[in-house]
Design an enzyme around this catalytic site. Structure first.
Site, PDB file in Angstrom:
ATOM      1  N   HIS A 211     -10.020   7.716   0.118  1.00  0.00           N
ATOM      2  CA  HIS A 211     -10.069   6.746   1.220  1.00  0.00           C
ATOM      3  C   HIS A 211     -10.673   7.363   2.482  1.00  0.00           C
ATOM      4  O   HIS A 211     -11.406   6.707   3.218  1.00  0.00           O
ATOM      5  CB  HIS A 211      -8.674   6.150   1.474  1.00  0.00           C
ATOM      6  N   GLU A 330       1.729   6.367   0.018  1.00  0.00           N
ATOM      7  CA  GLU A 330       1.380   5.337  -0.954  1.00  0.00           C
ATOM      8  C   GLU A 330       2.620   4.777  -1.637  1.00  0.00           C
ATOM      9  O   GLU A 330       2.580   3.693  -2.233  1.00  0.00           O
ATOM     10  CB  GLU A 330       0.380   5.872  -2.000  1.00  0.00           C
ATOM     11  N   HIS A 346       1.862   2.192   3.387  1.00  0.00           N
ATOM     12  CA  HIS A 346       0.485   1.756   3.133  1.00  0.00           C
ATOM     13  C   HIS A 346       0.443   0.356   2.518  1.00  0.00           C
ATOM     14  O   HIS A 346      -0.290  -0.508   2.980  1.00  0.00           O
ATOM     15  CB  HIS A 346      -0.219   2.760   2.215  1.00  0.00           C
ATOM     16  N   HIS A 350      -0.867  -3.508   4.086  1.00  0.00           N
ATOM     17  CA  HIS A 350      -1.809  -4.461   3.477  1.00  0.00           C
ATOM     18  C   HIS A 350      -1.191  -5.866   3.452  1.00  0.00           C
ATOM     19  O   HIS A 350      -1.852  -6.855   3.732  1.00  0.00           O
ATOM     20  CB  HIS A 350      -2.139  -4.041   2.040  1.00  0.00           C
TER      21      HIS A 350
END
Ligand code: CUO
Length: 673
Positions: A211, A330, A346, A350
């Site tokens: 990323h 994550e 994370h 989103h």
């Protein structure tokens, strides 16, 4: 490929189509019926069947990840291809289409009997996630109007993409909406899924690195079109200036993704349609601050209160701090040391962002594109969110001990010269536009008796060759093999000023990484841009796979490579756009001792090297012992730079490092290869 395997692959086509009477297996819902020798699906697949068809499936939502695990396990447990085919057939038409394709692709990649098969491009499976609804209707009309003698119908989309050029952010729509970048992102998250019980070597670190590299590449293109680098989304209490209107459809009934007006404010999450509990923005801030505390204290705390130190100076099997942090951010619940305390930062970011337009589902609007890995990168806010995530990792990286001369140098080798050559020109690279055709009728039913194609415009460049000359010592301890690491970064910042090492540090994009057998004296290395370790050479269409059927040799290496390495960066996006008047970039070439870089691989590991930098290797360890991003992941010792504003070029005082100025010129013309 045998006929059972072909039938499994064929089920990737037309995911929205309901099975016909003949194909359907009504026994599936009869409680107590055994299918394929396993427990009956109604009891097993409750989570998978809880996501309605035609709605968003998001791997950023925990309940959806658990549903995916349930379905993937169900497919993986099939004892033969025939049983798999049976199970896939039974489930198709009953579960959410995106979930179905995700699980089927997962199983094709991982199941020993299947993984020598190639996966066709996600563009053909879900064209409506790549082209706007107006283009889909245009395709329908073209198909209807076509005459019997027309063999195919072709509709073009691009190069304007969804932009109007009224907003500065529209200038990089060509990049954000590139089919290859979005399909790479979909594929990457398929290969490195969260909560699916997939344990991959250095998964957390690669989450950070892949990323971070996408951000570096996006910033290179932003600078190419006169935009500033991305600003991290750090303040949740002020509106987000840039809206996004995807114009894409979620299903074949024309349902659209949620869109975001300019100046929207992130809201506490109160939707009930995903089985998530109410969730406040302040929880994200709390998780963020706990992770930052861990970085500054130097350790993470697990469920039992035990401390795990965070440092990148470790000896395997101890995990590097960056790997632990990647897993924590994550939030894979089986890997994260303490997901209750450090949260699900994370993924929930989103979700919250993709619900910004309808946080309590009052308007019954779908989530926005940030909720899906195949579409998230179209939205400008994706980069602002990931810059915020990357900032956590960088906070950690800058407090790692700087690299010493010993760690960076290889005195027995001198990089004498570096150049790139393309079309007879030295150090001048050219970009422009190309098109690629995809058969949209493989994914959507246009009610046509001929292929309905969509022609997508994309950035491209003329291929080039690196010409690198190394002088190796004739005596002494010469390494047998060396690793050649190539990076590229813009030379000037937004103000047209040469950047210091620290300013340029996060803009270095990896271009290639490969090994070379060293011989004493002069070594001249010629390396094609098409061999890059970050790229995937091709995106296969269904037709490609039919015309070049796979050998009937299970485990045929080149296909196995494709499936895994198919997640690589698109070759056509290897270079940034550059400017019409030419834009200065710098190439950085570093040679290191392979003996120190190499990783002992398990027996039988596949020797895949395609796209290994971003995607790792199937069933093997990540093929480079150095921290990902080396040598730009940390600072060098201050004495290596000409302080106070040392540049990367100061490192060329080490014999094994060289740099070269190059120019990238955007022609705005067609590039044909
Ligand atoms: Cu790839 Cu946020 O991880 O999208």
């Amino acid at each position: 490929m045998d006929s059972e395997q072909k039938q499994v692959l064929d089920m990737l086509q037309r995911p929205f189509r309901l099975p016909t009477q003949r194909e359907s297996h009504p026994i599936v819902f009869e409680v107590g019926t055994r299918v394929g020798g396993s427990e009956p699906p109604p009891q097993r697949l409750t989570l998978a069947r809880s996501i309605p068809r035609g709605t968003v499936f998001s791997i950023f939502v925990k309940s959806h990840r658990l549903a995916a695990k349930e379905l993937c396990d169900y497919f993986m447990e099939a004892s033969s291809v025939q049983e798999l085919r049976q199970r896939v057939e039974e489930v198709r038409g009953l579960v959410n289409e995106k979930l179905f394709i995700f699980a089927l692709s997962f199983v094709i990649i991982r199941k020993p009997e299947m993984r020598h098969l190639r996966l066709p491009s996600i563009v053909e499976i879900f064209p409506c996630m790549f082209v706007p609804v107006t283009t889909v209707s245009e395709m329908e009309q073209e198909a209807r109007k076509s005459t019997p003698d027309q063999e195919i119908v072709v509709t073009e989309y691009g190069p304007e993409f969804s932009s109007t050029h009224l907003k500065p952010e529209h200038r990089v729509a060509y990049w954000r909406e590139d089919y290859g970048i979005n399909s790479h992102h979909w594929h990457w998250h398929l290969v490195y899924p969260v909560d699916l019980g997939v344990m991959r070597d250095r998964k957390g670190e690669l989450f950070f690195y892949m990323h971070q590299q996408m951000l570096a590449r996006y910033d290179m293109d932003r600078l190419s079109v006169g935009l500033n680098r991305v600003q991290k989304l750090s303040n949740w209490r002020i509106p987000i200036p840039d809206g996004y209107f995807p114009k894409l459809t979620i299903n074949n009934a024309g349902q659209t993704w949620g869109s975001r007006q300019d100046n929207s404010l992130v809201q506490d999450y109160r939707r009930e349609d995903f089985g998530l509990l109410p969730f406040d923005v302040s929880e994200l801030e709390q998780w963020h601050s706990r992770i930052m505390d861990a970085i500054h204290q130097g350790y993470l705390v697990d469920h039992d209160g035990n401390q795990t130190r965070l440092t990148d100076n470790v000896k395997p099997p101890e995990k590097r701090g960056i790997d632990l942090l990647g897993d924590t951010v994550e939030a894979d619940s089986s890997i994260s040391l303490n997901s209750l305390f450090y949260g699900d930062l994370h993924n929930m970011g989103h979700v919250v962002i993709s619900a910004i337009h309808d946080p309590d589902y009052a308007h019954r609007e779908n989530l926005g594109v940030m909720s899906d890995t195949a579409t998230a990168m179209r939205d400008p806010v994706f980069y602002r969110w990931h810059k915020y995530i990357d900032d956590i990792f960088q906070e950690y990286k800058v407090i790692q001990p700087p690299y010493t001369t010993e760690e960076l140098s290889l005195s027995s080798v001198e990089v004498v010269s570096v150049a790139v050559e393309s079309q007879g020109q030295k150090n001048q690279l050219i970009t422009g536009w190309s098109t690629r055709d995809f058969e949209a009728s493989r994914g959507l039913d246009f009610n046509a008796d001929k292929p309905v194609m969509v022609r997508l415009t994309h950035l491209n460049h003329h291929p080039f060759v690196y010409s690198i000359k190394l002088q190796a010592a004739n005596s002494g301890s010469l390494p047998k093999e060396v690793t050649v690491r190539i990076f590229m970064a813009p030379k000037l910042n937004e103000r047209g000023v040469e950047m210091s090492f620290m300013e340029q540090r996060l803009l270095w994009a990896e271009m290639d990484r490969f090994t070379h057998d060293l011989k004493p004296g002069l070594n001249h290395i010629l390396r094609s841009s098409t061999s890059s370790s970050i790229t995937n050479s091709n995106e296969f269409t269904f037709r490609d796979l039919e015309e070049r059927p796979n050998p009937d040799n299970p485990g045929a290496p080149e296909n196995t490579l494709f499936n895994f390495c198919g997640c690589g960066w698109p070759q056509h996006m290897l270079l940034p756009r550059g400017k019409q008047e030419g834009m200065p970039f710098e190439l950085f070439v570093m040679v290191t001792d392979w003996n120190q870089d190499k990783v002992a691989q398990p027996d039988g590991a596949c020797s895949c090297s395609a796209a290994a930098s971003f995607c790792g290797i199937l069933d093997a360890l990540y093929p480079d012992a150095r921290p990902m991003g080396f040598p730009f992941d940390r600072r060098p010792m201050p004495m290596l730079l000409n302080r106070p504003v040392g540049r990367a070029s100061d490192l060329t005082r080490l014999s094994n490092i060289a740099m070269q100025d190059i120019t990238i010129t955007f022609t705005n013309a067609q590039i044909t290869q």
